[in-house]
Design an enzyme around this catalytic site. Structure first.
Site, PDB file in Angstrom:
ATOM      1  N   CYS A  72       0.829  -1.150  -0.036  1.00 20.15           N
ATOM      2  CA  CYS A  72       0.034  -0.009   0.076  1.00 20.15           C
ATOM      3  C   CYS A  72       0.956   1.260   0.008  1.00 20.15           C
ATOM      4  O   CYS A  72       0.648   2.235  -0.556  1.00 20.15           O
ATOM      5  CB  CYS A  72      -0.858   0.126   1.323  1.00 20.15           C
ATOM      6  SG  CYS A  72      -1.704  -1.321   1.663  1.00 20.15           S
ATOM      7  N   HIS A  92      18.812   0.115   1.755  1.00 17.42           N
ATOM      8  CA  HIS A  92      17.328   0.507   1.633  1.00 17.42           C
ATOM      9  C   HIS A  92      16.564  -0.605   1.780  1.00 17.42           C
ATOM     10  O   HIS A  92      15.604  -0.617   2.410  1.00 17.42           O
ATOM     11  CB  HIS A  92      17.287   1.242   0.162  1.00 17.42           C
ATOM     12  CG  HIS A  92      15.902   1.319  -0.103  1.00 17.42           C
ATOM     13  ND1 HIS A  92      15.267   2.425   0.747  1.00 17.42           N
ATOM     14  CD2 HIS A  92      14.918   1.044  -0.709  1.00 17.42           C
ATOM     15  CE1 HIS A  92      14.144   2.532   0.312  1.00 17.42           C
ATOM     16  NE2 HIS A  92      13.480   1.693  -0.672  1.00 17.42           N
TER      17      HIS A  92
END
Lengths: 429, 297
Positions: free
Chosen positions: A50, A99
């Site tokens: 999402c 990351h």
């Protein structure tokens, strides 16, 4: 050989951009097969949740570049590149690894420390494996990311403490009641937060749900959603002594539950505790109720304070997580260097053994009287000599690779021995 | 004074102290204080304690209650025995945090009773003695656990009331869970206490070991008061279905009576069980069928 991540998340892009680039499970599979057809020598994983859409790619000699991934996304989703490129971030090699480790450890999440992202990363990786779009590099990277995430959640408090009003309320209820089966939940009012709380309680086993609201139809609708019972608002007093958990969220400008009523209720309950959650503003329950023995009253501010405190606690853990991640990135990059030189070492070994074989083939016709056993001894000696010659340089190259210098050693040996075959990166998949 | 024979019990106490420190430390810093250390220290301490009790029993050729010290050591063994079983059966988190410091403190207190200080005033190896003592000791052990649970209940209740949501709050179980276990331990201990008291009454009546006015003995009166408190508790729960703070407070009061009945009567004077041997008294009368006399020193 490089690792590249290109993506966008809740911090870099608004939801209307994120939803345009989002993938579902089916489209992830399609996208991966399209991507690997277009770039057959590269590896790819697509992570779509999402809050983020990210493509992780690894390729030999930078075969896949930022522009390629942007074009791929634009083509796949049939949108203009300009519509989203300004919201994208991209990291390469150690920064890309860092990351992913931040993402999988949930320190890059909207709700820091949430555990859902771990299963989402796992799912993304599993899908990519099934589509055979991962290879040596991304397999190693994602497996390490998943393990690291578990380590971080075990060794730090990043995932501890509830961070939503409804989960905090349920946590409190669990500190009063052993379980919710057989407990009566009385809902007064029909706000959205009430429904969310009910949903949590229902998931934890609460099955006796009574809803009272000024508009009976609205009460009925909520009651139906949780297999509960709607009652007329006027009957509220009768249910006070029966209810174990009372949630109020009416828009009444005055108190709807008074101290005397709860005092009476607790007398009838003979000390059985009542848990009251008042999420209405202005408040629905007279504050004096909280002073009654065996009665536990919390309002929206009490719950919010705990939420804020838990968020602060989690945020304080971020530095600890970063330190763990930093070390893990170092390990991964060192391992990556080793992976990088492995094909070169294999090439070197094959080349030496080919020379050895050629020499043996030249020698055999000259040794007419040699029997099989003696010939096997010669072959064995040759192989042993070559392996011994190669053992040390291979070992040093692997050791040096951890510091990033191994490749240079292998290249030097190749140059000295005149081995000029295909690039080692070509065989990384 | 400590002798070599105290050493196993001192080792047990050391392990109980380790268990207490680790179980408390686990709440404050769970990454440093591993719960397993607390659990294994308790078990190791209990095993050494059991061996020590067997040694005392073999030495005195009876159940080890020939003086206050032995009696105390036996009672503490019962507490740990009941605790380990409850912990295994119900796995209530953090019960050891509340119980083990109490066990450690009582164990250290037990050490202060010199072995030669007080002696049993009844002849040992009697059926009645065993029938009287063992149920009462196990009952007392259950009440000790219910006391720790009640302190735990009031702690958690206070945290919920005053909105103190720290580490202790998250480590303690639900009020209902604690309340249920208080009820279970009391309903386990009460029939045993009753049984022990009934056997004791039979014993005292049939063999006249405390004289005609046996019912005026301080230990008998306090024992009855203790029984009444727990009977009231059971009544409140069974008949009036009471829960919560009042039950916890009454359980704490009950345990104070248990402790006073067990130890306090030695100080206020009682013919029952033990008598202090002072310099002025060179012998004490051993009560029972044979009317033996035990000479001190």
């Amino acid at each position: 050989m490089s690792i590249l991540v290109v993506g966008l998340n809740h911090k870099s892009a608004p939801v209307d951009v994120r939803e345009k680039l989002a993938f579902n499970n089916n489209s992830v599979s399609n996208a991966l097969s399209v991507f690997t057809q277009k770039y057959p020598s590269s590896e790819a994983v697509i992570l779509s949740t999402c809050n983020r859409v990210e493509i992780y790619a690894s390729s030999a000699s930078d075969a896949v570049k930022l522009e390629d991934i942007l074009s791929f996304l634009a083509e796949f989703h049939k949108i203009e590149k300009d519509a989203f490129s300004q919201y994208m971030y991209h990291y390469k090699d150690d920064r890309a690894v860092t990351h992913l480790f931040h993402v999988s450890s949930s320190i890059d999440s909207m709700v820091i420390g949430e555990s859902q992202i771990l299963s989402q990363v796992k799912e993304a990786y599993t899908l990519a494996s099934m589509e055979q779009s991962t290879g040596k590099i991304l397999n190693q990277l994602f497996q390490q990311a998943l393990n690291l995430s578990k380590t971080i959640h075990t060794n730090t408090s990043i995932g501890q403490g509830k961070v939503s009003i409804s989960s905090v309320a349920v946590e409190f209820a669990e500190k009063i009641f052993q379980d919710f089966t057989g407990k009566m939940v009385l809902v007064v009012g029909a706000g959205e937060m009430c429904e969310l709380l009910l949903k949590h309680l229902y998931e934890e086993g609460a099955r006796t749900i009574i809803v009272a609201n000024r508009t009976f139809e609205r009460a009925q609708a909520i009651a139906d959603a949780f297999q509960g019972q709607a009652i007329k608002y006027e009957l509220l007093g009768e249910y006070l002594s029966k209810a174990d958990i009372i949630i109020t969220s009416t828009s009444a400008p005055h108190y709807v539950i008074h101290t005397d009523q709860v005092k009476d209720a607790i007398k009838h309950r003979r000390g059985n505790p009542i848990f009251l959650i008042d999420i209405a503003v202005p408040r629905d329950i007279e504050p004096g109720v909280g002073n009654i023995d065996n009665v536990y009253l919390y309002n929206i501010d009490d719950l919010q304070t705990v939420v804020n405190q838990n968020i602060d606690d989690r945020t304080r853990e971020i530095e600890k997580c970063r330190a763990i991640i930093e070390k893990e990135v170092e390990h991964f990059m060192a391992r990556l260097e080793q992976i990088k030189i492995e094909p070169a070492i294999t090439l070197l070994r094959n080349s030496f053994h080919t020379i050895g074989k050629d020499e043996l083939n030249r020698l055999k016709p000259k040794l007419k009287n040699i029997n099989d056993e003696e010939w096997n001894q010669v072959v064995y000696t040759m192989e042993r000599t070559l392996n011994k010659l190669l053992h040390h340089p291979a070992k040093v190259a692997k050791q040096e690779a951890r510091n990033g210098g191994g490749y240079r050693y292998v290249e030097t040996i190749k140059k000295l021995f005149g081995i000029f075959h295909h690039h080692p990166d070509d065989s990384n998949k | 004074m400590f002798t070599l024979s105290h050493i196993p019990f001192i080792i047990s106490i050391a392990l109980y102290l380790v268990s207490s420190t680790w179980s408390i430390g686990h709440i404050i810093k769970s990454d440093i204080f591993n719960k397993k250390v607390a659990r294994w220290s308790t078990i190791m301490g209990f095993l050494i304690h059991s061996g020590y009790l067997a040694f005392l029993g073999i030495n005195s050729n009876s159940i080890p209650i020939t003086n206050v010290y032995e009696s105390f050591v036996s009672l503490l063994w019962c507490v740990l025995f009941v605790f380990i079983n409850i912990d295994y059966l119900y796995k209530l988190p953090s019960l050891d945090t509340f119980l083990m410091p109490l066990v450690s403190a009582l164990s250290i207190w037990a050490l202060t009773f010199d072995k030669r200080d007080m002696f049993i005033t009844v002849s040992l190896q009697k059926f009645w003695l065993i029938a009287h003592i063992i149920p009462i000791f196990i009952g007392y052990a259950a009440f000790t656990i219910s006391f720790s649970l009640s302190v735990m209940y009031l702690t958690q209740q206070r945290q919920l009331k005053h909105k103190l949501f720290g580490r202790l709050f998250s480590k303690l179980p639900s009020l209902e869970g604690i309340d249920n276990l208080i009820w279970k331990t009391i309903s386990f201990g009460f029939p045993l206490l009753t049984l022990g008291l009934v056997f004791g009454t039979f014993w005292v009546k049939t063999q006249n070991i405390l004289g005609e006015m046996w019912y005026l003995d301080s230990k008998v009166i306090l024992g009855l008061a203790t029984w009444l408190i727990y009977a009231a508790l059971l009544h409140m729960r069974l008949v009036a279905s009471f829960h919560g703070t009042k039950i916890a407070l009454l359980t704490i009061a009950g345990f104070c009576f248990v402790l006073f009945t067990f130890i306090g009567t030695f100080f206020i004077g009682s013919k029952h069980a033990f008598q202090k041997v002072s310099k002025n008294v060179t012998h004490i009368e051993i009560l029972g069928e044979s009317k033996l006399h035990y000479s001190h020193l």
